[in-house]
Design an enzyme around this catalytic site. Structure first.
Site, mmCIF file in Angstrom:
data_model
loop_
_atom_site.group_PDB
_atom_site.id
_atom_site.type_symbol
_atom_site.label_atom_id
_atom_site.label_comp_id
_atom_site.label_asym_id
_atom_site.label_seq_id
_atom_site.Cartn_x
_atom_site.Cartn_y
_atom_site.Cartn_z
ATOM 1 N N GLU A 54 5.070 -3.785 11.864
ATOM 2 C CA GLU A 54 3.775 -3.105 11.897
ATOM 3 C C GLU A 54 2.843 -3.947 11.052
ATOM 4 O O GLU A 54 3.048 -4.114 9.858
ATOM 5 C CB GLU A 54 3.940 -1.686 11.361
ATOM 6 N N CYS A 75 -3.338 0.521 6.954
ATOM 7 C CA CYS A 75 -3.374 -0.121 8.266
ATOM 8 C C CYS A 75 -4.058 0.792 9.270
ATOM 9 O O CYS A 75 -4.671 0.324 10.222
ATOM 10 C CB CYS A 75 -1.976 -0.484 8.720
ATOM 11 N N ASN A 124 0.794 -1.239 0.000
ATOM 12 C CA ASN A 124 0.000 0.000 0.000
ATOM 13 C C ASN A 124 0.824 1.285 0.000
ATOM 14 O O ASN A 124 0.320 2.333 -0.388
ATOM 15 C CB ASN A 124 -1.041 -0.005 1.123
HETATM 16 O O1 G3H Z 1 -0.746 1.157 6.008
HETATM 17 C C1 G3H Z 1 -0.085 1.571 6.949
HETATM 18 C C2 G3H Z 1 0.506 2.910 6.920
HETATM 19 O O2 G3H Z 1 1.560 2.983 7.865
HETATM 20 C C3 G3H Z 1 -0.525 3.969 7.182
HETATM 21 O O3 G3H Z 1 -0.019 5.205 6.898
HETATM 22 O O4 G3H Z 1 -1.700 6.618 8.085
HETATM 23 O O5 G3H Z 1 -0.128 7.588 6.403
HETATM 24 O O6 G3H Z 1 -1.985 6.095 5.671
HETATM 25 P P1 G3H Z 1 -1.024 6.452 6.755
#
Ligand code: G3H
Length: 478
Positions: free
Chosen positions: A253, A287, A158
């Site tokens: 994570e 996430c 992602n």
């Molecule tokens: O998908 C996990 C990422 O660490 C979320 O990052 O809050 O900038 O979308 P974000």
């Protein structure tokens, strides 16, 4: 013949001796878009050897010089934002504007890391012995931070660029070498990003990027004796990695089920816009997306109505057209999301919109009156479908949130700061946002998950520290 993108090792772009490739399917067209090398275990071994050798010299390169290289890479990355963003559009169906934002954010992250690194790594500590009982002032302890060695970075699909540089930059500024295993969807964007680091002129072997099949090189990489630290972002695989990895520091994570708790006194327009942004941006494939709404019964109708009205304005279609909702990353992901939706339907959830899917494209869906016996109350869809659970007390909301095996972030909406702090204190998550949807950024903020959501803490400062060890020298006076 057809182009197969080369992998990066020893400062050069190479073809794998395997003669095989891995194909990347465009989520929108569902047709093969790019091909990358299927690297062999032998090639991984060579990369590890080169990384080890390069690291020894890099650790002796002055800190300010390491920072200079990173600043250069950051500038080049920003200059190349357009072609990299195009890959993100084709490989992971990220909306065009968000794809550009990801690259720019990555450049900023790299420069910030260089600046933060020279400051926090430029500082050591001096301790004197006579503060501990029984000691004279006969010992001086000098301690500073030294690199770990070779860092293995494994980012998810992602954010193939941003979650790669959030591992690469801290590793490098701290004096480590870096081996990147990009996700298959997003590998070509990652290779373009690596080319920017190549152009910045880092020493040969210090950075490498191997592509290939998880079955061939996945475990081989994570269990490799040459690896001194693993930084991983992704799904359940992280739990398996943590069990197989050696005695090395891990940064993990692994997703979340971020709850949005809405109290009766909340600003409901603010709530609705944050639910839509938090739940549906990048089609819920974050996430930190809002993954369950826990709303007080008395305001539930009003919240659902406001959210529905805003959802009606979301554009659904192709990432090239910068639509809000774009196809999810793969057919298997779409099938999984559909499974959660159908389970909720059978068990009596109310659908606020009609369920609609074409290929990997799933129209945004809000599910009301979800109950704890439904899978979607607990599982992470990673898609544009969001459950609403109506609660009759704040305690019920907190209980649901804390019963999850995830503990990444959560958010609470209320005008009562005392209640907000009370809820933040009892929520078992790494971060609680008051009056805003969960988010990782700004990228220097600490970012961490409790329980199955992760190990350790990220954010620029924490990542730099995590990728170092304390080394001390004690001067014994006569
Ligand atoms: O998908 C996990 C990422 O660490 C979320 O990052 O809050 O900038 O979308 P974000």
């Amino acid at each position: 013949g057809e182009q197969v993108y080369k992998y990066y090792a020893d400062g050069e772009w190479k073809k794998s001796a395997s003669g095989k490739s891995v194909s990347i399917v465009n989520p929108t067209t569902r047709k093969p878009q790019y091909k990358v090398q299927a690297c062999t275990q032998e090639e991984v071994n060579k990369v590890m050897e080169a990384a080890k050798a390069a690291q020894k010299l890099w650790a002796r390169t002055p800190l300010w010089k390491r920072a200079e290289y990173l600043h250069k890479a950051a500038a080049i990355l920003k200059e190349h934002k357009a072609p990299i963003a195009e890959c993100l559009v084709k490989e992971i169906a990220k909306p065009a504007k968000d794809a550009v934002t990801e690259v720019v954010r990555s450049g900023d992250l790299v420069s910030y890391t260089a600046e933060e690194g020279v400051r926090i790594l430029g500082e050591g500590k001096l301790l004197v012995s006579d503060s501990f009982p029984g000691n004279e002032r006969s010992k001086y302890c000098l301690s500073s931070k030294v690199p770990l060695g070779v860092v293995l970075a494994i980012p998810p699909f992602n954010y193939p660029v941003n979650l790669a540089v959030s591992k690469i930059a801290p590793a490098l500024i701290a004096g480590n070498s870096l081996v990147l295993k990009p996700p298959t969807q997003g590998a070509v964007a990652a290779l373009h990003m690596i080319q920017c680091f190549h152009l910045a002129g880092f020493p040969k072997g210090l950075i490498s990027c191997v592509t290939g099949k998880g079955s061939e090189i996945g475990d081989f990489l994570t269990m490799h004796p040459g690896v001194n630290c693993i930084s991983f972002t992704g799904g359940d695989t992280g739990i398996a990695i943590s069990k197989k990895a050696g005695m090395i520091p891990l940064q993990m994570e692994l997703g979340g089920k971020d709850a949005c708790i809405v109290l009766e006194d909340a600003d409901l327009d603010l709530v609705a816009s944050n639910i839509v942004k938090g739940g549906y941006s990048y089609s819920g494939q974050r996430c930190t997306a809002v993954k369950v709404v826990l709303v007080m019964e008395s305001v539930a109708d009003a919240v659902v109505e406001k959210v529905e009205a805003k959802m009606a304005k979301l554009s659904v279609g192709s990432p090239e057209d910068d639509c809000d909702i774009t196809p999810v990353v793969s057919e298997s992901s779409a099938n999984f999301i559909e499974g959660l939706v159908m389970d909720a339907k059978e068990k009596g959830a109310t659908f606020c919109q009609e369920y609609r899917r074409e290929g990997n494209l799933i129209w945004p869906l809000l599910l009301d009156h979800v109950r704890p016996d439904m899978r979607i109350a607990w599982e992470e869809p990673f898609g544009p479908v969001l459950p609403v659970i109506r609660i009759s007390s704040v305690e019920e909301g907190i209980h649901h949130c804390n019963a999850s095996n995830f503990g990444l972030q959560g958010c609470v909406f209320t005008r009562d700061i005392n209640k907000a702090i009370m809820i933040s204190d009892v929520m078992e998550t790494g971060t609680v946002q008051i009056n805003s949807a969960p988010a990782r950024g700004p990228d220097h903020f600490p970012f961490q998950g409790l329980k199955d959501s992760g190990i350790g803490s990220q954010g620029i400062t924490n990542s730099i520290n995590m990728m170092t060890k304390i080394k001390s020298t004690v001067i014994n006076l006569p």
